[in-house]
Design an enzyme around this catalytic site. Structure first.
Site, PDB file in Angstrom:
ATOM      1  N   ASP A 116      44.802   6.181  -2.959  1.00 40.15           N
ATOM      2  CA  ASP A 116      44.146   6.652  -4.172  1.00 40.15           C
ATOM      3  C   ASP A 116      44.015   5.520  -5.180  1.00 40.15           C
ATOM      4  OD1 ASP A 116      43.311   9.150  -5.760  1.00 40.15           O
ATOM      5  OD2 ASP A 116      44.774   8.229  -7.085  1.00 40.15           O
ATOM      6  N   LYS A 137      38.955   7.352  -6.428  1.00 40.46           N
ATOM      7  CA  LYS A 137      37.817   7.762  -7.258  1.00 40.46           C
ATOM      8  C   LYS A 137      37.975   7.134  -8.629  1.00 40.46           C
ATOM      9  CE  LYS A 137      37.802  12.312  -5.064  1.00 40.46           C
ATOM     10  NZ  LYS A 137      39.178  12.282  -4.553  1.00 40.46           N
ATOM     11  N   MET A 251      43.489  12.004 -17.790  1.00 41.94           N
ATOM     12  CA  MET A 251      42.099  11.715 -17.430  1.00 41.94           C
ATOM     13  C   MET A 251      41.135  12.095 -18.561  1.00 41.94           C
ATOM     14  SD  MET A 251      42.211  13.117 -13.476  1.00 41.94           S
ATOM     15  CE  MET A 251      42.807  14.736 -13.988  1.00 41.94           C
TER      16      MET A 251
END
Length: 336
Positions: A116, A137, A251
């Protein structure tokens, strides 16, 4: 003597749960497995799109090869071979020093690691004979869609490999680990969850901010700011702060402006403390302490990855020399 209570009526059975991956472009394998098909049938039902190709092995009931862009062909294990095992591993907030012993053990025994973006990157020494594939991502740029990651996990496990999916933080805290567990369970693949140090707690601690503190905060709420918070989210966060709790936003750099505006619109005081911690536990860690009313100015240069903390606990933030941050001290003196 207390009266004897009558027995509770039996609870109705829980209705079958739809797998979280039904809405994914390549959810066919998962949907088919949940409908009672065999592992081979389920994995073979995946549709081809976006460059992900499945080539059935004609004349056999075995799964055929998978071709993944940038990775190549993954061949099925010989007929009768047991599928490999999958480990969904939390890697902590980014520093290899915060990997758990169990995480290191899994890495050392893995055939393949799916890495990740926010997980520790310098893991080669823990996995010296392992193929490491980056599937992370970045905000606004999904290098590998989640649906492809899940199909990659299935294909690798069905080829007989031991797979580690190494995630940042904890796999079940906004890590989509439950969806990957669903995928493995539906396809009949053994899967284990290895918890990790959650960035929601650890990164504030890197700035000496406790998410709870006696006589200051007795609860905390963790939210994802990947998409703008809706009214219900903002109501819940505002209620937590009014009750003396702590809010932790993950995030949430891109949507921080709307989050702050939403809290102010709900009557939160302009001088409610908040802090952003960028790149926690790295050499480039930066802490910005401010208040809601000055966030637009003070957080203009904040960049992802960063975590934002709201609430009175922010007044205990300290810099790398363990001094109480000047911004907090000034705001407290001027407006208390």
């Amino acid at each position: 003597m207390s009266p004897v209570r009558p027995p509770l009526p039996p609870l109705p059975p829980l209705s079958p749960r739809a797998f979280a991956s039904f809405d994914e472009a390549h959810g066919g394998a998962i949907a088919a497995a949940s409908a009672g098909l065999s592992t081979v049938q389920a994995a073979s039902s995946v549709s081809s799109a976006d460059g992900l190709t499945h080539a059935p092995d004609t004349g056999s009931d075995r799964i055929g090869s998978y071709v993944f862009p940038g990775i190549g062909v993954i061949e099925p294990a010989p007929e009768g071979t047991k599928p490999g095992t999958v480990y969904l591993v939390g890697g902590g907030p980014g520093s290899v020093e915060l990997l758990t012993l169990k995480a290191v053990q899994c890495l050392s025994s893995a055939d393949v690691v799916l890495l990740d973006h926010l997980a520790p990157q310098d893991i080669a020494s823990f996995a010296p004979n392992t193929q490491i594939i980056e599937v992370g991502k970045n905000p606004g740029k999904h290098v590998v869609p989640q649906s492809h990651i899940q199909q990659l996990i299935l294909a690798l496990a069905l080829s007989g490999k031991t797979v580690v999916r190494l995630k940042g933080g904890d796999p079940f805290v906004f890590g989509r680990g439950a969806e990957e567990l669903d995928a493995c369970t539906a396809a009949g693949i053994e899967c284990h969850v290895v918890p990790g140090v959650s960035s929601a707690i650890a990164v504030p601690a890197a700035a000496s901010i406790p998410v709870t503190m006696r006589k200051v905060s007795h609860m905390f709420t963790v939210l994802s700011g990947h998409s703008a918070l809706n009214d219900a989210d903002l109501d819940a966060l505002a209620a937590t702060l009014r009750a003396g709790g702590t809010g932790v936003l993950l995030m949430g750099v891109r949507t921080l402006g709307s989050t702050v505006a939403g809290l102010l619109a709900r009557g939160l005081d302009d001088y409610t403390p908040m802090a952003t911690i960028e790149r926690g536990y790295s050499e480039d860690q930066r802490v910005t302490v401010t208040v809601l009313g000055a966030a637009e100015r003070d957080c203009a240069q904040v960049q992802a990855p960063a975590i934002t903390v709201f609430g009175e606990v922010v007044r205990y933030a300290r810099d790398d020399q363990q001094r109480l941050l000047a911004e907090v001290s000034d705001y407290v003196k001027d407006h208390s």
